[in-house]
Design a protein around this motif. Sequence first.
Motif, PDB file in Angstrom:
ATOM      1  N   GLN A  53       0.820  -1.190   0.000  1.00 29.82           N
ATOM      2  CA  GLN A  53       0.000   0.000   0.000  1.00 29.82           C
ATOM      3  C   GLN A  53       0.868   1.258   0.000  1.00 29.82           C
ATOM      4  OE1 GLN A  53      -0.578  -2.538   2.371  1.00 29.82           O
ATOM      5  NE2 GLN A  53      -2.061  -3.431   0.997  1.00 29.82           N
ATOM      6  N   ILE A  54       1.949   1.239   0.735  1.00 29.36           N
ATOM      7  CA  ILE A  54       2.825   2.399   0.797  1.00 29.36           C
ATOM      8  C   ILE A  54       3.483   2.621  -0.555  1.00 29.36           C
ATOM      9  CG2 ILE A  54       4.921   3.313   1.839  1.00 29.36           C
ATOM     10  CD1 ILE A  54       4.074   1.836   4.410  1.00 29.36           C
TER      11      ILE A  54
ATOM     12  N   ALA B   8       1.615   6.338  -7.085  1.00 29.05           N
ATOM     13  CA  ALA B   8       0.465   7.090  -7.588  1.00 29.05           C
ATOM     14  C   ALA B   8       0.597   8.575  -7.270  1.00 29.05           C
ATOM     15  CB  ALA B   8      -0.820   6.529  -6.988  1.00 29.05           C
ATOM     16  N   GLU B   9       1.030   8.897  -6.051  1.00 28.42           N
ATOM     17  CA  GLU B   9       1.186  10.302  -5.670  1.00 28.42           C
ATOM     18  C   GLU B   9       2.236  11.000  -6.520  1.00 28.42           C
ATOM     19  OE1 GLU B   9       1.931  10.574  -1.472  1.00 28.42           O
ATOM     20  OE2 GLU B   9       0.017   9.660  -0.965  1.00 28.42           O
TER      21      GLU B   9
ATOM     22  N   ASP C  84       3.270  14.925 -10.978  1.00 30.16           N
ATOM     23  CA  ASP C  84       3.815  15.291 -12.287  1.00 30.16           C
ATOM     24  C   ASP C  84       2.703  15.656 -13.267  1.00 30.16           C
ATOM     25  OD1 ASP C  84       6.537  15.379 -12.157  1.00 30.16           O
ATOM     26  OD2 ASP C  84       6.883  13.484 -13.202  1.00 30.16           O
ATOM     27  N   VAL C  85       1.628  14.882 -13.264  1.00 28.05           N
ATOM     28  CA  VAL C  85       0.518  15.151 -14.180  1.00 28.05           C
ATOM     29  C   VAL C  85      -0.159  16.467 -13.810  1.00 28.05           C
ATOM     30  CG1 VAL C  85      -1.781  14.372 -14.912  1.00 28.05           C
ATOM     31  CG2 VAL C  85       0.092  12.737 -14.756  1.00 28.05           C
ATOM     32  N   ASP C  86      -0.440  16.642 -12.545  1.00 31.67           N
ATOM     33  CA  ASP C  86      -1.197  17.800 -12.084  1.00 31.67           C
ATOM     34  C   ASP C  86      -0.404  19.101 -12.179  1.00 31.67           C
ATOM     35  OD1 ASP C  86      -3.534  18.946 -11.061  1.00 31.67           O
ATOM     36  OD2 ASP C  86      -2.798  18.831  -9.002  1.00 31.67           O
ATOM     37  N   LEU C  87       0.852  19.074 -11.781  1.00 33.76           N
ATOM     38  CA  LEU C  87       1.643  20.299 -11.733  1.00 33.76           C
ATOM     39  C   LEU C  87       2.428  20.583 -13.011  1.00 33.76           C
ATOM     40  CD1 LEU C  87       3.039  20.002  -8.096  1.00 33.76           C
ATOM     41  CD2 LEU C  87       1.058  21.308  -8.888  1.00 33.76           C
ATOM     42  N   CYS C  88       2.946  19.540 -13.631  1.00 32.22           N
ATOM     43  CA  CYS C  88       3.846  19.726 -14.777  1.00 32.22           C
ATOM     44  C   CYS C  88       3.255  19.249 -16.095  1.00 32.22           C
ATOM     45  CB  CYS C  88       5.164  18.981 -14.530  1.00 32.22           C
ATOM     46  SG  CYS C  88       5.963  19.420 -12.988  1.00 32.22           S
TER      47      CYS C  88
ATOM     48  N   PRO D  56      11.040  -0.129  -7.228  1.00 31.11           N
ATOM     49  CA  PRO D  56      11.184   1.332  -7.104  1.00 31.11           C
ATOM     50  C   PRO D  56       9.946   2.029  -7.669  1.00 31.11           C
ATOM     51  CG  PRO D  56      13.163   0.358  -8.053  1.00 31.11           C
ATOM     52  CD  PRO D  56      12.138  -0.735  -7.971  1.00 31.11           C
ATOM     53  N   THR D  57       9.640   3.184  -7.128  1.00 36.26           N
ATOM     54  CA  THR D  57       8.418   3.906  -7.474  1.00 36.26           C
ATOM     55  C   THR D  57       8.279   4.140  -8.975  1.00 36.26           C
ATOM     56  OG1 THR D  57       8.479   4.970  -5.328  1.00 36.26           O
ATOM     57  CG2 THR D  57       7.118   6.004  -6.989  1.00 36.26           C
TER      58      THR D  57
END
Length: 169
Positions: free
Chosen positions: A7-8, A14-15, A20-24, A77-78
């Motif tokens: 979950q972490i 996802a975060e 990246d999607v939302d801000l950039c 890795p993320t």
Amino acid sequence: MQEKTPQISGGRAAELVWLDVDLCYKWLDVDLQKTATEGQNPKGVLEGLSEKAKQRFVEFRKKDPNACLKDSPSNWPTNMLAANCMYRVCQTLLQSSDSKAFENSKTMFDRLSTMIADITSACLTNLDRVISMQCHHGTIEERAAGVRSAILLLGKAESFLHILRSQTL
């Protein structure tokens, strides 16, 4: 302890991707605004995103070829996890859609929205099990940490549900 990591890691992936999607306006370094204005049809966009995700995944595997075999995806890795998810979503859309669906951006957006809703509902369906598992550890210290983690998870889920309730369908 092993149950808590998925979950972490998945949430962190996802975060990071969403930031990246939302801000950039980027998804794994792909400029989404540029992609949208290049005049490609939905199939071309999905194929491009899929190929970029595949390239990123292959790059990660070159660094550690056995990482995919020895670790579960939740321990990757993320960026590797995000690339794998992006590839799978794009490939699922490409393989499950007929040629007419690719002609219409709205149809593809509806299919993507449905896929996201299905994934989200699956996560929410398993939420009670995840919270229960986090609270059932052997020692008192592990239980205390698990309960704290479960409370945070429940708070995030509550915030998410509040956002969903405020949206009109």
